[in-house]
Write a protein that holds these residues in place. Structure first.
Motif, PDB file in Angstrom:
ATOM      1  N   TYR A   1       0.109  13.174   5.466  1.00  0.00           N
ATOM      2  CA  TYR A   1       0.016  11.841   4.791  1.00  0.00           C
ATOM      3  C   TYR A   1       1.278  11.633   4.185  1.00  0.00           C
ATOM      4  O   TYR A   1       1.753  10.241   3.952  1.00  0.00           O
ATOM      5  N   HIS A   2       2.191  12.566   3.549  1.00  0.00           N
ATOM      6  CA  HIS A   2       3.296  12.064   2.783  1.00  0.00           C
ATOM      7  C   HIS A   2       4.568  12.539   3.771  1.00  0.00           C
ATOM      8  O   HIS A   2       5.720  12.463   3.208  1.00  0.00           O
ATOM      9  N   THR A   3       4.363  12.396   5.249  1.00  0.00           N
ATOM     10  CA  THR A   3       5.492  12.640   6.091  1.00  0.00           C
ATOM     11  C   THR A   3       6.616  11.611   5.744  1.00  0.00           C
ATOM     12  O   THR A   3       7.961  11.885   5.713  1.00  0.00           O
TER      13      THR A   3
ATOM     14  N   TYR B   1       0.972  -1.289   0.110  1.00  0.00           N
ATOM     15  CA  TYR B   1      -0.004   0.089   0.029  1.00  0.00           C
ATOM     16  C   TYR B   1       0.795   1.209   0.013  1.00  0.00           C
ATOM     17  O   TYR B   1       0.599   2.335  -0.496  1.00  0.00           O
ATOM     18  N   TYR B   2       2.009   1.023   0.629  1.00  0.00           N
ATOM     19  CA  TYR B   2       2.914   2.332   0.747  1.00  0.00           C
ATOM     20  C   TYR B   2       3.265   2.608  -0.692  1.00  0.00           C
ATOM     21  O   TYR B   2       3.659   3.814  -1.107  1.00  0.00           O
ATOM     22  N   ARG B   3       3.621   1.642  -1.545  1.00  0.00           N
ATOM     23  CA  ARG B   3       4.064   1.883  -3.024  1.00  0.00           C
ATOM     24  C   ARG B   3       2.730   2.253  -3.752  1.00  0.00           C
ATOM     25  O   ARG B   3       3.017   2.888  -4.818  1.00  0.00           O
ATOM     26  N   LEU B   4       1.655   1.853  -3.378  1.00  0.00           N
ATOM     27  CA  LEU B   4       0.505   1.918  -4.543  1.00  0.00           C
ATOM     28  C   LEU B   4       0.089   3.391  -4.020  1.00  0.00           C
ATOM     29  O   LEU B   4      -0.219   4.081  -5.075  1.00  0.00           O
ATOM     30  N   ALA B   5       0.211   4.091  -3.003  1.00  0.00           N
ATOM     31  CA  ALA B   5      -0.350   5.177  -2.561  1.00  0.00           C
ATOM     32  C   ALA B   5      -0.039   6.458  -3.475  1.00  0.00           C
ATOM     33  O   ALA B   5      -0.767   7.044  -4.353  1.00  0.00           O
ATOM     34  N   PRO B   6       1.272   6.557  -3.917  1.00  0.00           N
ATOM     35  CA  PRO B   6       1.687   7.725  -4.652  1.00  0.00           C
ATOM     36  C   PRO B   6       1.200   7.530  -6.236  1.00  0.00           C
ATOM     37  O   PRO B   6       0.732   8.450  -6.891  1.00  0.00           O
TER      38      PRO B   6
ATOM     39  N   ALA C   1      -1.463   6.241   1.905  1.00  0.00           N
ATOM     40  CA  ALA C   1      -0.493   6.703   2.251  1.00  0.00           C
ATOM     41  C   ALA C   1      -0.324   6.994   3.913  1.00  0.00           C
ATOM     42  O   ALA C   1       0.561   6.376   4.476  1.00  0.00           O
ATOM     43  N   GLY C   2      -1.343   7.502   4.378  1.00  0.00           N
ATOM     44  CA  GLY C   2      -1.408   7.670   5.808  1.00  0.00           C
ATOM     45  C   GLY C   2      -1.573   6.440   6.619  1.00  0.00           C
ATOM     46  O   GLY C   2      -0.661   6.525   7.577  1.00  0.00           O
ATOM     47  N   TRP C   3      -2.397   5.524   6.115  1.00  0.00           N
ATOM     48  CA  TRP C   3      -2.118   4.140   6.779  1.00  0.00           C
ATOM     49  C   TRP C   3      -1.004   3.410   6.780  1.00  0.00           C
ATOM     50  O   TRP C   3      -0.325   2.900   7.719  1.00  0.00           O
TER      51      TRP C   3
END
Lengths: 166, 465
Positions: free
Chosen positions: B242-244, B83-88, B143-145
């Motif tokens: 969310y993109h910290t 999900y981290y890679r998917l978000a952007p 991204a947040g989660w």
């Protein structure tokens, strides 16, 4: 002292949308933008490497040794400045001057600019007005620590920002 | 589909991408420079291409792109990788896909060949816009989660609540426009806006639906997480929201997505409320018929613009040369280029004016396309400026203020606007009265609710010691 919390009535109806207030705010910012667009040079910022500010008189910049008419330093190596210096950054090695009325002169006169705190005590202490800090130079950048030690010749060659043209 | 049909699809996709993606660095530049001028400072002007071309700070944007692409991409250990890679990717995909339904010009028709100027023309039309913009929230929430960071999570939560709240008002505002124009096809809506009201006023969306226009714009600010509604990245309390935890080009994608979303919502606002590709008072047929005069006129305007730019640049050249400044080189070269451009434009204008009776068959339609595309781009430039302008004027809302404005302010107004529009747009009958009755009921409920639950503000005052 005590804090009192009172409930006040908020904006209601049309006012609660802040539309008119937003328009007023937009007018302020666009006024600034248009003014600066029409006269970009009027902006207060100094474009540093291209434009340099002249320091005000009394600004304590890099030190310089005041020369005699013949070019040798006025300094008589009396050690007043080295003694008063709180950072102990001045290192003077005295030698005998050929002129007996002068007695001594500095064979070596080093100021470690990394130690210096720019307090100006050396200038105040000097009895013969041989050291000044009126060069107006405030940028020190070197590649080696040793280059930050200003030697006698360098200090002599530095000019005043105000008395003579640089 | 014929071979030329495939070529047309690819060509218009490329055209849309060029428009959208070239607007991104421009908007970043506009933002930085606009902010600077509003705050009485010169803004970015240090980076220089080949040590000469500073392009009024635009070189900084290019440098930023190079920086982001070559930076180390750090993925924290605890993140939920997929999900981290998917978000952007989702964040960047949404505005790109939304832009696909925007008509950039009227349909291009050369002989028997005809193509729309939006990447997609589907029966659903604007429903595509609603469907895709709703996905934007996934990018933020993922991204947040997935970042496994409290700051990111809080930013993502705030953002999701905000996006969902304002989407409703936005959709209701757009439905009012759909009712007036009677179609969900963006291109048909734009065409309809070419008609004149009372014989002189172009029937643009903001004329026939002023309330919906304001509602849409406010909601659009919230939808793209922009000041004054950028609580998702309230840097004072949430670092960057969310993109910290993102770095390198993954952060760059979020950054690009933000500006692409800005351009896209500007494009949608233009399409719905500001005449899309319409040039006021000049319909497509007139453009095609008058290409013989229009083309030289357009080139003349271009020559005039270039001459103005050259004059301005020459002023800078003289300013720097007097000071013996190295910066004199750039305006000199650019001014020379502008003079060359003026000569080329004038020459082309003369040639086309002489040949205006015997232009090749493809020239008039393509001229109409270019003129309408220019109109669209100019409107988009103005909208980008408005987004920047508002950002550097208004302070950020507090979270409860944001929710109050969304649910208690915009939503009732959007509902009222929709019902009144429906009552007027429908043939007068029982349903119109029902709509007006519901509208009246909403006003009563709204008034009672605001009377019985006053929006109290707390003010603290200090009294004696």
């Amino acid at each position: 002292m005590s804090l009192k919390v009172e409930r006040v009535q908020g904006d209601r109806g049309v006012e609660s949308f802040y539309l008119w207030n937003v328009v007023q705010g937009l007018a302020v910012t666009v006024r600034h933008a248009v003014t600066n667009l029409r006269a970009p040079r009027a902006v207060q910022t100094t474009n540093y490497p291209e434009e340099k500010k002249v320091m005000p008189p009394g600004y304590r910049g890099k030190h310089r040794l005041v020369p005699r008419p013949d070019g040798s330093p006025k300094c008589t190596a009396c050690m007043m400045c080295a003694t008063v210096c709180p950072a102990r950054c001045i290192n003077i090695e005295a030698g005998e001057h050929p002129d007996p009325t002068i007695e001594k002169f500095p064979v070596q006169f080093d100021i470690d600019l990394l130690k210096c705190v720019f307090c100006g005590y050396c200038v105040e202490a000097c009895p013969v007005d041989a050291i000044r800090m009126d060069s107006g130079v405030y940028t020190f950048a070197e590649f080696n620590r040793s280059d930050f030690v200003a030697h006698k010749e360098q200090l002599l060659a530095t000019l005043s920002q105000w008395a003579e043209p640089r | 589909m014929s071979a030329i049909g495939y070529v047309a699809v690819i060509a218009r996709a490329v055209l849309a991408l060029i428009v959208l993606l070239s607007f991104v660095p421009f908007t970043v530049w506009l933002e930085r420079k606009g902010a600077a001028f509003m705050q009485d400072r010169p803004g970015p002007n240090r980076a220089a291409l080949f040590g000469t071309f500073r392009l009024a700070g635009m070189a900084h944007v290019l440098a930023d792109v190079v920086k982001l692409l070559t930076k180390e991409d750090i993925i924290p250990t605890e993140v939920y990788g997929t999900y981290y890679r998917l978000a952007p990717m989702i964040a960047a995909m949404v505005p790109l896909m939304t832009f696909a339904i925007i008509p950039l010009a009227d349909d291009l028709a050369i002989g028997h060949f005809s193509t729309p100027l939006s990447v997609l023309r589907i029966p659903g039309g604007l429903l595509w816009f609603f469907a895709i913009t709703s996905l934007a929230v996934y990018g933020v929430v993922f991204a947040g989660w997935a970042s496994a960071s409290k700051y990111s999570l809080l930013g993502g939560l705030r953002s999701s609540a905000q996006l969902i709240s304002y989407e409703i008002s936005m959709a209701l505002a757009v439905i009012g426009t759909i009712l007036v124009f009677g179609t969900v096809q963006p291109n048909d809506i734009v065409r309809d806006q070419g008609h004149l009201l009372f014989g002189w006023l172009p029937q643009w969306g903001f004329v026939v639906q002023p309330v919906a226009c304001i509602l849409f714009l406010v909601a659009a600010f919230a939808e793209i997480n922009r000041v004054p509604f950028d609580l998702a990245e309230g840097e004072a309390e949430l670092v960057a929201g969310y993109h910290t935890e993102y770095s390198g080009m993954r952060f760059g994608l979020f950054f690009m997505a933000e500006y692409m979303a800005l351009v896209t919502s500007g494009a949608v606002a233009i399409t719905l409320f500001f005449g899309g590709w319409q040039i006021p008072w000049v319909p497509t047929a007139a453009l095609v018929a008058g290409a013989g005069i229009g083309l030289p006129a357009m080139l003349l305007v271009g020559a005039l613009g270039l001459a103005g730019a050259g004059h301005w640049l020459w002023g800078w050249y003289r300013f720097y040369r007097e000071r013996d400044d190295w910066r004199a080189k750039e305006p000199r070269i650019l001014a020379t280029g502008a003079v060359a451009g003026v000569i080329v434009c004038l020459g082309l204008a003369g040639l086309t004016f002489v040949d205006r009776a015997s232009l090749p068959l493809w020239v008039p339609p393509v001229f109409a396309l270019v003129a309408q595309l220019s109109a669209f781009v100019i409107k988009l430039l103005i909208f980008c400026w408005i987004f920047v302008w508002v950002r550097w004027t208004l302070p950020r809302f507090r979270y409860d203020q944001l929710m109050n404005l969304g649910w208690k302010g915009l939503l009732p107004v959007a509902l009222l606007n929709l019902l009144v529009t429906a009552a007027i747009a429908m043939p007068m009958g029982v349903l119109s009265w029902v709509a007006l009755g519901v509208a009246a009921a909403i006003i009563v409920v709204w008034y009672l609710a605001s009377r019985h639950a006053p929006q109290a503000r707390l003010r603290s005052s200090q009294s004696g010691s």
